[in-house]
Each structure stands twice: as structure tokens, then as C-alpha cells.
Design a protein around this motif. Structure first.
Motif, PDB file in Angstrom:
ATOM      1  N   SER A  82      38.382   0.132  23.595  1.00 50.57           N
ATOM      2  CA  SER A  82      37.489  -0.917  23.097  1.00 50.57           C
ATOM      3  C   SER A  82      36.118  -0.827  23.754  1.00 50.57           C
ATOM      4  N   ARG A  84      34.065  -2.760  25.205  1.00 48.79           N
ATOM      5  CA  ARG A  84      33.843  -4.030  25.881  1.00 48.79           C
ATOM      6  C   ARG A  84      33.264  -3.786  27.276  1.00 48.79           C
ATOM      7  N   ARG A  89      40.076  -7.743  33.298  1.00 49.54           N
ATOM      8  CA  ARG A  89      41.251  -6.998  32.833  1.00 49.54           C
ATOM      9  C   ARG A  89      40.954  -5.506  32.821  1.00 49.54           C
ATOM     10  N   GLU A 189      47.632 -12.379  24.058  1.00 50.50           N
ATOM     11  CA  GLU A 189      47.067 -11.715  22.884  1.00 50.50           C
ATOM     12  C   GLU A 189      46.316 -10.433  23.220  1.00 50.50           C
ATOM     13  N   GLN A 190      45.665 -10.376  24.393  1.00 45.58           N
ATOM     14  CA  GLN A 190      44.824  -9.229  24.744  1.00 45.58           C
ATOM     15  C   GLN A 190      45.607  -8.062  25.337  1.00 45.58           C
ATOM     16  N   PRO A 207      46.090  -1.212  26.159  1.00 45.12           N
ATOM     17  CA  PRO A 207      46.558  -2.569  26.481  1.00 45.12           C
ATOM     18  C   PRO A 207      48.066  -2.700  26.250  1.00 45.12           C
TER      19      PRO A 207
END
Length: 260
Positions: A82, A84, A89, A189-190, A207
Motif C-alpha cells: 500500500s 501509505r 503499523r 479491518e487493517q 497485512p
């Protein structure tokens, strides 16, 4: 509470083996360390509970770790990862960090129980108090956390003066606490990049998470109304079993009925 549950489960299951035969003092110290360490990975988030625990000191440390985590993420991510920031995290949410924390704690305690263990106990007790009593301890109530942490530290040090705590147990407790945090994040969720830097499906920051139907929203109804209470009950249950195995609670014969 997840850190305490993990420590209780590990020590209860290992109590029949030589490596798991801890003194009551070592178990209690480990319980405090594991409970606090369950918040340790979130030191990479400036707005997290742990980052607010010790005021400017923890906030400054959090900012530095967030920057480091972001740098490592940007440097090691692949095209499939991702796009990000990676500050949260990231590095502190990997088994690499848990192993480092465990080894570092073991080395520090082994070299000096007189000063290192009290410092570690105070810090991790503070994290444990902040985490468990988060809704009762607003941001400005650092004094309460300091007083309670100092009280827990004094009690543990006074007790361990009768029998030194195991340095290896202290390190394992911190590692176990971190791992408990990862499992908790993985079912949200992540997900959680536990296995970094192992490439999975072309991602170094894959993840890890169960199927979406088994995930929950952080701070949602499922976590607060179901997972939280269940984890708390199991923590107490298994904690008593582990303590009884150390010989600290011989009067609790009913604990022998536990399926462990």
C-alpha cells in the motif's frame, strides 16, 4: 488485558516443563511486563495511548519511532504494498521488533536487576495502568498513573528481593505482550504486517489477517461488548492457574480442574 491473557496462557501451558517452572515472583513481574508490552507496538502512533502515558517523554519518543517506521516502510515496500505513510503499523508491528524487545529486556535485566528492573517495572506498569484504566485516566491525569505505577513497582521490587526475577522470563514476557498486540491488530479491518520482511504475494508488508468476515472494527461493539469481557475473564482464569502452578496459591485447588 490481551498481554496478561497471553502471558497467563503461555506460562500455564508450560508449567509442566522445566522451562516453564517460574517462581511466583518471576511470574508476577512477567505479568506486569506482558500487560504493559501489549501496548508497546503502538509507540509508533503519536496519538496512541502509550504515547500519552508519560507526557513529553513518551510523545517525543513516539515521534522519533514514527519517523523511523515510516522511513523503513518507504525503503522496503514493493510496488504491491500500500502507498501509505507506514509510520503506524509498521516496524514495531513485526516479529522482528518483538524479538528485539525480548532480547533487549533480557540483556538489561540480566546485567542489572538493581536499577534496570525497577525502571522497566515502572514504565511497563504505567503502560498497563494506562491501558486498563484508559477511560478512567484522562490525558491530564498523569499523576494518578505515576502514583499507581510507583506503587506497583515498589511492591514487585520488594517481593523480588526475596527471590530474583528471571531475566529470560522478563524478556519472554515482553515478547509475548507484543505478540498479543499483533494478534489483536490482525483481527481488525487493517490487519498487521507481523511477518515483515518475508515477502508474501509480492508484498514485504503483507497485512496478516483472517477472512474479512472474522475481522472486527477497532473500538467497535464486538470488541467492547464481546472480545473485551471474554479476554478479561480468561486472563483472570488462566492467571490463577499459572500462579497456582508456581505454588503461590496452594489454597485454590479448584484451579486443577482447568483443562490445561
Amino acid at each position: 488485558m490481551s498481554g496478561l491473557l497471553a502471558w497467563s496462557a503461555v506460562t500455564a501451558l508450560a508449567s509442566s516443563h522445566p522451562i516453564g517452572q517460574l517462581s511466583p515472583q518471576s511470574w508476577a513481574v512477567g505479568a506486569v511486563l506482558a500487560t504493559g508490552a501489549a501496548l508497546l507496538p503502538d509507540l509508533d502512533h503519536p496519538g496512541s495511548t502509550i504515547s500519552r502515558t508519560f507526557g513529553a517523554l513518551s510523545s517525543g519518543l513516539s515521534a522519533g519511532i514514527n519517523a523511523l517506521s515510516s522511513f523503513v516502510y518507504r525503503t522496503t515496500r514493493t510496488k504491491k504494498d500500500s502507498k501509505r505513510d507506514g509510520g503506524h503499523r509498521g516496524l514495531t508491528h513485526t516479529l522482528v521488533f518483538a524479538l528485539f524487545a525480548a532480547v533487549f529486556t533480557t540483556a538489561v535485566v540480566q546485567n542489572s536487576q538493581k536499577w534496570a528492573l525497577p525502571v522497566l517495572m515502572f514504565v511497563f506498569a504505567g503502560l498497563a495502568v494506562r491501558g486498563i484504566m484508559n477511560d478512567w485516566c484522562p490525558k491530564q491525569d498523569a499523576l494518578l498513573i505515576t502514583v499507581v505505577s510507583a506503587g506497583i513497582t515498589w511492591a514487585m521490587i520488594a517481593w523480588t528481593s526475596q527471590s530474583n526475577a528471571s531475566a529470560a522470563a522478563c524478556g519472554i514476557a515482553v515478547g509475548v505482550g507484543c505478540f498479543a498486540h499483533y494478534i489483536g491488530d490482525a483481527i481488525t479491518e487493517q490487519g498487521c504486517p507481523i511477518l515483515w520482511p518475508v515477502p508474501i504475494m509480492g508484498k514485504t508488508w503483507f497485512p496478516v489477517a483472517p477472512p474479512k468476515i472474522m475481522r472486527m472494527k477497532t473500538g467497535g461493539v464486538v470488541e467492547m461488548a464481546i472480545v473485551g469481557p471474554v479476554v478479561t475473564i480468561l486472563s483472570v482464569w488462566l492467571g490463577l492457574a499459572a500462579l497456582q502452578a508456581t505454588g503461590a496459591l496452594p489454597f485454590l485447588d479448584w484451579v486443577d480442574l482447568l483443562p490445561i
